[in-house]
Each structure stands twice: as C-alpha cells, then as structure tokens.
Design a protein around this motif. Sequence first.
Motif, PDB file in Angstrom:
ATOM      1  N   SER A  53      69.093 -64.934  71.322  1.00  0.00           N
ATOM      2  CA  SER A  53      69.046 -64.359  72.680  1.00  0.00           C
ATOM      3  C   SER A  53      67.811 -64.854  73.417  1.00  0.00           C
ATOM      4  O   SER A  53      66.905 -65.425  72.812  1.00  0.00           O
ATOM      5  CB  SER A  53      68.985 -62.838  72.607  1.00  0.00           C
ATOM      6  N   SER A  54      67.764 -64.575  74.703  1.00  0.00           N
ATOM      7  CA  SER A  54      66.660 -65.065  75.534  1.00  0.00           C
ATOM      8  C   SER A  54      65.295 -64.660  74.989  1.00  0.00           C
ATOM      9  O   SER A  54      65.081 -63.512  74.587  1.00  0.00           O
ATOM     10  CB  SER A  54      66.790 -64.515  76.962  1.00  0.00           C
ATOM     11  N   ALA A  55      64.382 -65.624  74.978  1.00  0.00           N
ATOM     12  CA  ALA A  55      62.999 -65.330  74.587  1.00  0.00           C
ATOM     13  C   ALA A  55      62.345 -64.401  75.605  1.00  0.00           C
ATOM     14  O   ALA A  55      61.383 -63.699  75.299  1.00  0.00           O
ATOM     15  CB  ALA A  55      62.203 -66.619  74.459  1.00  0.00           C
ATOM     16  N   ASN A  56      62.880 -64.387  76.836  1.00  0.00           N
ATOM     17  CA  ASN A  56      62.297 -63.553  77.891  1.00  0.00           C
ATOM     18  C   ASN A  56      62.517 -62.065  77.671  1.00  0.00           C
ATOM     19  O   ASN A  56      61.923 -61.245  78.366  1.00  0.00           O
ATOM     20  CB  ASN A  56      62.874 -63.941  79.246  1.00  0.00           C
ATOM     21  N   ALA A  57      63.390 -61.705  76.705  1.00  0.00           N
ATOM     22  CA  ALA A  57      63.625 -60.284  76.426  1.00  0.00           C
ATOM     23  C   ALA A  57      62.506 -59.686  75.579  1.00  0.00           C
ATOM     24  O   ALA A  57      62.408 -58.474  75.438  1.00  0.00           O
ATOM     25  CB  ALA A  57      64.966 -60.106  75.715  1.00  0.00           C
ATOM     26  N   ILE A  58      61.671 -60.541  75.029  1.00  0.00           N
ATOM     27  CA  ILE A  58      60.594 -60.062  74.152  1.00  0.00           C
ATOM     28  C   ILE A  58      59.370 -59.690  74.986  1.00  0.00           C
ATOM     29  O   ILE A  58      58.866 -60.502  75.765  1.00  0.00           O
ATOM     30  CB  ILE A  58      60.276 -61.115  73.080  1.00  0.00           C
ATOM     31  N   VAL A  59      58.945 -58.441  74.827  1.00  0.00           N
ATOM     32  CA  VAL A  59      57.841 -57.910  75.628  1.00  0.00           C
ATOM     33  C   VAL A  59      56.876 -57.113  74.745  1.00  0.00           C
ATOM     34  O   VAL A  59      57.195 -56.802  73.597  1.00  0.00           O
ATOM     35  CB  VAL A  59      58.359 -56.978  76.760  1.00  0.00           C
ATOM     36  N   THR A  60      55.725 -56.793  75.309  1.00  0.00           N
ATOM     37  CA  THR A  60      54.776 -55.890  74.651  1.00  0.00           C
ATOM     38  C   THR A  60      54.807 -54.559  75.392  1.00  0.00           C
ATOM     39  O   THR A  60      54.673 -54.541  76.615  1.00  0.00           O
ATOM     40  CB  THR A  60      53.341 -56.458  74.705  1.00  0.00           C
ATOM     41  N   LYS A  61      55.011 -53.478  74.646  1.00  0.00           N
ATOM     42  CA  LYS A  61      55.004 -52.145  75.257  1.00  0.00           C
ATOM     43  C   LYS A  61      53.886 -51.310  74.652  1.00  0.00           C
ATOM     44  O   LYS A  61      53.649 -51.373  73.444  1.00  0.00           O
ATOM     45  CB  LYS A  61      56.338 -51.427  74.977  1.00  0.00           C
ATOM     46  N   LYS A  62      53.245 -50.534  75.511  1.00  0.00           N
ATOM     47  CA  LYS A  62      52.251 -49.585  75.024  1.00  0.00           C
ATOM     48  C   LYS A  62      52.941 -48.235  74.887  1.00  0.00           C
ATOM     49  O   LYS A  62      53.336 -47.641  75.892  1.00  0.00           O
ATOM     50  CB  LYS A  62      51.084 -49.495  76.016  1.00  0.00           C
ATOM     51  N   LEU A  63      53.117 -47.765  73.649  1.00  0.00           N
ATOM     52  CA  LEU A  63      53.817 -46.496  73.452  1.00  0.00           C
ATOM     53  C   LEU A  63      52.843 -45.317  73.463  1.00  0.00           C
ATOM     54  O   LEU A  63      53.231 -44.202  73.793  1.00  0.00           O
ATOM     55  CB  LEU A  63      54.618 -46.537  72.151  1.00  0.00           C
TER      56      LEU A  63
ATOM     57  N   ASP B 250      62.141 -57.161  71.403  1.00  0.00           N
ATOM     58  CA  ASP B 250      63.133 -56.649  72.356  1.00  0.00           C
ATOM     59  C   ASP B 250      63.645 -55.282  71.911  1.00  0.00           C
ATOM     60  O   ASP B 250      64.414 -54.645  72.636  1.00  0.00           O
ATOM     61  CB  ASP B 250      64.278 -57.653  72.563  1.00  0.00           C
ATOM     62  N   GLY B 251      63.217 -54.838  70.732  1.00  0.00           N
ATOM     63  CA  GLY B 251      63.544 -53.502  70.248  1.00  0.00           C
ATOM     64  C   GLY B 251      64.934 -53.341  69.649  1.00  0.00           C
ATOM     65  O   GLY B 251      65.208 -52.317  69.029  1.00  0.00           O
ATOM     66  N   VAL B 252      65.790 -54.338  69.815  1.00  0.00           N
ATOM     67  CA  VAL B 252      67.188 -54.158  69.377  1.00  0.00           C
ATOM     68  C   VAL B 252      67.761 -55.274  68.493  1.00  0.00           C
ATOM     69  O   VAL B 252      68.674 -55.024  67.705  1.00  0.00           O
ATOM     70  CB  VAL B 252      68.140 -53.981  70.597  1.00  0.00           C
ATOM     71  N   SER B 253      67.265 -56.507  68.610  1.00  0.00           N
ATOM     72  CA  SER B 253      67.871 -57.628  67.859  1.00  0.00           C
ATOM     73  C   SER B 253      67.542 -57.511  66.379  1.00  0.00           C
ATOM     74  O   SER B 253      66.450 -57.829  65.936  1.00  0.00           O
ATOM     75  CB  SER B 253      67.365 -58.970  68.387  1.00  0.00           C
ATOM     76  N   ASP B 254      68.533 -57.053  65.604  1.00  0.00           N
ATOM     77  CA  ASP B 254      68.339 -56.722  64.200  1.00  0.00           C
ATOM     78  C   ASP B 254      68.837 -57.867  63.327  1.00  0.00           C
ATOM     79  O   ASP B 254      69.982 -58.305  63.476  1.00  0.00           O
ATOM     80  CB  ASP B 254      69.133 -55.432  63.907  1.00  0.00           C
ATOM     81  N   VAL B 255      67.997 -58.328  62.420  1.00  0.00           N
ATOM     82  CA  VAL B 255      68.404 -59.437  61.539  1.00  0.00           C
ATOM     83  C   VAL B 255      69.594 -59.026  60.673  1.00  0.00           C
ATOM     84  O   VAL B 255      70.383 -59.875  60.253  1.00  0.00           O
ATOM     85  CB  VAL B 255      67.205 -59.922  60.676  1.00  0.00           C
ATOM     86  N   ASN B 256      69.749 -57.724  60.449  1.00  0.00           N
ATOM     87  CA  ASN B 256      70.864 -57.258  59.618  1.00  0.00           C
ATOM     88  C   ASN B 256      72.216 -57.344  60.327  1.00  0.00           C
ATOM     89  O   ASN B 256      73.256 -57.088  59.727  1.00  0.00           O
ATOM     90  CB  ASN B 256      70.597 -55.834  59.145  1.00  0.00           C
ATOM     91  N   ASP B 257      72.195 -57.698  61.610  1.00  0.00           N
ATOM     92  CA  ASP B 257      73.451 -57.933  62.322  1.00  0.00           C
ATOM     93  C   ASP B 257      73.957 -59.364  62.111  1.00  0.00           C
ATOM     94  O   ASP B 257      74.889 -59.808  62.785  1.00  0.00           O
ATOM     95  CB  ASP B 257      73.272 -57.662  63.829  1.00  0.00           C
ATOM     96  N   GLY B 258      73.309 -60.109  61.209  1.00  0.00           N
ATOM     97  CA  GLY B 258      73.768 -61.459  60.873  1.00  0.00           C
ATOM     98  C   GLY B 258      73.498 -62.495  61.946  1.00  0.00           C
ATOM     99  O   GLY B 258      74.216 -63.491  62.049  1.00  0.00           O
ATOM    100  N   ILE B 259      72.443 -62.285  62.733  1.00  0.00           N
ATOM    101  CA  ILE B 259      72.153 -63.226  63.818  1.00  0.00           C
ATOM    102  C   ILE B 259      71.028 -64.199  63.464  1.00  0.00           C
ATOM    103  O   ILE B 259      70.649 -65.034  64.260  1.00  0.00           O
ATOM    104  CB  ILE B 259      71.819 -62.487  65.138  1.00  0.00           C
TER     105      ILE B 259
END
Lengths: 64, 211
Positions: free
Chosen positions: B155-165, B174-183
């Motif tokens: 997926s787009s590299a632009n989806a990767i961000v730094t968030k201060k929680l 990106d908070g969602v792209s999971d390696v366990n989804d086989g991607i």
Amino acid sequence: MVFVNGKEQTANGKTVEDIINEMNIDKRTIAVELNEEIVSKVDYDSTTLKDGDVLEVVSFVGGG
Amino acid sequence: MVPTKEEFFSALEFRHGRKNQRKFADATVAICGLGGLGSNIAICLARAGIGKLILIDFDVVDVSNLHRQQYMASQVGMYKTEALKENLLEINPYITIESCTVRMTEDNTVKLVSEADVVCEAFDKAECKAMVVNAVLTDFKDKIIVSGSGMAGFSSANAIVTKKLSNRFYMCGDGVSDVNDGIGLIASRVMVCAAHEAHIVLRLLMGEQTP
C-alpha cells in the motif's frame, strides 16, 4: 458520554474490560490509555468510565 | 581512512547544529527487536550520532531477513545483536553499543531499558509490541516509548504517519496493515516506518514533542 477511540458514546458505568469485550479484540495485542495515562492490564475490570473520559484502545498489528 | 573522532563529530555538528548534536551524543536509546524496523532505526540513529544504543534481540540472522533487514549475506547465522553491532561500528566507530542477546519478556523489560531516554518498540509480533509498550508505560514514570504498527504490504508509503497518543507514547505506521493478512513485508515500506520511528526519537531528544 465518553470518547472511545475518538468516537463519542454512552459508556457511563462501564468498565474498561466491558469496552474491550465489546470490541472483540485480542487482549494480548492492545494497550489502553485513559485520559492519556496507561491503564495496567490488571486494572481493566476495576476501572470504571465516567462522564467526559477519553479512552484510547490501541490494537497492534504484526510486522516489523 | 577512518576519520578521527573530532572530524566525525565536527561533520555531524555542521549538519545538525552543535546544540542538537550534544543532545544526541548524550542520549541512550533502546531498540527492542532488530528486524526490519529495529535494524533500520539503529542505522538512522547511529548515523545521527546518538551516544549509546541498547540493542535487544535473541534471534540470529536468517536468509529470509536479507530482503529488508540491515544485514549482509555473510552474516547469516550470526546473532543479530552481534551482526548489527559490527555494521553500526563500520558506520560510526565512536558510538557505544550494548548488545543484549535475550528474549524480551515482562520480567526483564524494566532491567533492559532502564538506562534509555527513549525506547523504540521494533518487534514483529503484535503481542510483543503490546507487551513492551505496556511495560514501559506502566513501570516507568518518565520514559518515552515509540512504537511501530502497520507497515506490511505494498500500500501507499504515504499512509505511514507518526501519531502522538500521549506525552510518553508515540506510534508510527498506518495502524492497520497486518503481516498476518498475507501481504508480506517490503523493505521500502518497512524502512519508511523505521525512519518515522528514528525521526521522532531525534525530535524528542531535541525537545520537540509534536509528531
């Protein structure tokens, strides 16, 4: 009203544990902050939400 | 010819400014996990002239790591802590490296990272990420944790961000792209996330708190 991951919802009286169970997520892969302070895993079921609370349930995904 | 310590730090001061460089040189950063995230974070921070890195990983370099992790083919079979130390000292001979070849657990996390100003979570498994984030935030009152979650796939590299929680918890990815989804995991996208982690570490050391 409380804010859970940025969304306003009625959750007064519910515990952190209740909210996590509703989300149907794996408790081993989360970190929870209440009003920007970490909630220790042992305190999930004893921490009750009150009006105005801001809860962030961070769910980690694999890969690194 | 290897530059002298004076030459090396003078070049860094020229790029970063003397004040910032002093802060970097005085800092200790712990890196938990030395895979695609950790090995790339370590290289960014060593190049920036961080004074000391604590490298934590129990594993050895495998041929399947070479597509995204900062190891050489000749290092397959070596402990990652030792292989990365070798590579970092080639880049920056004046950095201090503490190698901890252990599996990080709830029981040893506090001891392993106690000396660090900032802790980088760089594990592969979601439960390990959660473990170290919970341990650092719960067991310390002032230590900052920077974590990486969601960098798998094309997926787009632009989806990767730094968030201060919160004041002590920063999250990159990106908070969602999971390696366990086989991607899969792709060097470029993992490096973007690693660079986000390394960059917020430098900003925090400079005294900047905004992501």
